[in-house]
Design an enzyme around this catalytic site. Structure first.
Site, short mmCIF file in Angstrom:
data_model
loop_
_atom_site.label_atom_id
_atom_site.label_comp_id
_atom_site.label_asym_id
_atom_site.label_seq_id
_atom_site.Cartn_x
_atom_site.Cartn_y
_atom_site.Cartn_z
N LEU A 136 10.73 -48.39 -11.43
CA LEU A 136 10.29 -48.91 -10.46
C LEU A 136 8.73 -48.07 -10.39
O LEU A 136 7.70 -49.44 -10.00
CB LEU A 136 10.19 -47.98 -8.94
CG LEU A 136 10.48 -48.04 -7.80
CD1 LEU A 136 9.66 -49.93 -7.48
CD2 LEU A 136 10.45 -47.15 -6.65
N LYS B 135 -0.53 -22.17 -14.48
CA LYS B 135 0.50 -21.61 -14.80
C LYS B 135 1.48 -21.16 -16.03
O LYS B 135 2.65 -20.11 -15.83
CB LYS B 135 1.88 -22.70 -13.40
CG LYS B 135 1.15 -22.67 -12.32
CD LYS B 135 1.61 -23.65 -11.19
CE LYS B 135 1.33 -23.46 -10.26
NZ LYS B 135 0.06 -23.83 -9.90
#
Length: 296
Positions: free
Chosen positions: A39, A129
């Site tokens: 999509l 992170k």
């Protein structure tokens, strides 16, 4: 000379901006979109369909977990940007094995496919992170960084493949960042912003800055470096006030795996880091490889 570039996870926020940048700045033979969401690929086709350079886009459905498909997609590719990753911190705490499959095994597959196809240069996108990680997502990205840095040792003598990493903080407006959350709270006429902790800070960079930095790093890399742009650190409460000074702040507590303050460079790796003015370069802790190359 850059002719064909492949971007993994290219239908994400980074990929959409990167394609526009490549259209504007380069005269390429092909840009290969490698992602698993049909999509999003269709939406990207619609978005760029009227661009005069649309014909150079190639769409490959595939997952970085699939080595065979990745190897096929990298045939005759010059440069690779590895942007595909699972990124949601709370999701990683509850689905750790899925993050290993994509962020660690996927990184290994990118390396194998690139070496097999003798790709010239590969840059993997990382995150703050990954520095002294306290959450599982950060731990998988640290492992990914190590894979890319040290895979330069695996490249056969006859190959020219080089691997490096670009590391930066939160991307302004990207999916999963706090800014869209604040905007959603404004649009829904909620009379407060949700804040996890008043002390919390984050490094910020725009998508345009991130894309340009990645492309500039291709020119600078020699293999094994971690390139780190100098990003401003902003208190989340200040960010909220800049959007609506009068809106109240509701403290909801730190989510699983969250830090108060992130790092872009750890204290332990500071000695390997060189300041280049607008950015840092963390050199590989691996002088043997360079010495061996000189001897050969």
């Amino acid at each position: 000379k850059l002719k064909t570039i492949l971007i993994t996870g290219a239908t994400g926020s980074f990929g959409n901006v990167c394609i526009k940048y490549l259209f504007d700045k380069y005269n390429l033979k092909k840009i290969i979109i490698f992602s698993r969401d049909e999509l999003k690929q269709f939406e990207m086709m619609q978005k760029f369909s009227k661009h005069p350079k649309f014909k150079i886009l190639r769409f490959f459905l595939g997952d970085v977990r699939d080595l065979e498909r990745l190897t096929m997609a990298m045939h005759n590719v010059d440069h690779v940007i590895h942007a595909a990753a699972l990124k949601q911190v709370p999701a990683a705490e509850y689905n750790p094995i899925e993050f290993v499959k994509t962020n660690i095994n996927g990184a290994e597959n990118v390396v194998k496919a690139a070496i097999h196809n003798n790709v010239q240069k590969v840059i993997a996108l990382s995150t703050d992170k990954a520095v002294n990680p306290v959450n599982f997502y950060g731990a998988t990205k640290l492992a990914s960084d190590k894979i890319f840095v040290h895979s330069n040792n695996l490249v056969p003598k006859e190959n020219k493949t080089m691997f490096s990493v670009v590391r930066y903080g939160n991307v302004v407006g990207s999916r999963g960042s706090v800014l869209p959350v604040f905007r959603s709270q404004i649009n829904s006429k909620q009379n407060y912003f949700t804040i996890t902790d008043k002390r919390m800070t984050r490094f910020w960079i725009t998508l345009d800055q991130g894309v340009k930095f990645v492309m500039d790093s291709f020119k600078r890399m020699e293999g094994g470096e971690v390139f780190i742009p100098k990003c401003p650190s902003v208190k989340i409460t200040d960010l909220a006030k800049s959007l609506d000074e009068k809106r109240k702040l509701k403290i909801i507590g730190i989510r699983p795996g969250e830090k108060i303050h992130e790092l872009l460079i750890s204290k332990e790796t500071a000695a390997q880091t060189i300041d280049f003015g607008k950015f840092f370069v963390l050199l590989p802790n691996d002088t043997n490889r360079k010495l061996l190359k000189k001897k050969k």
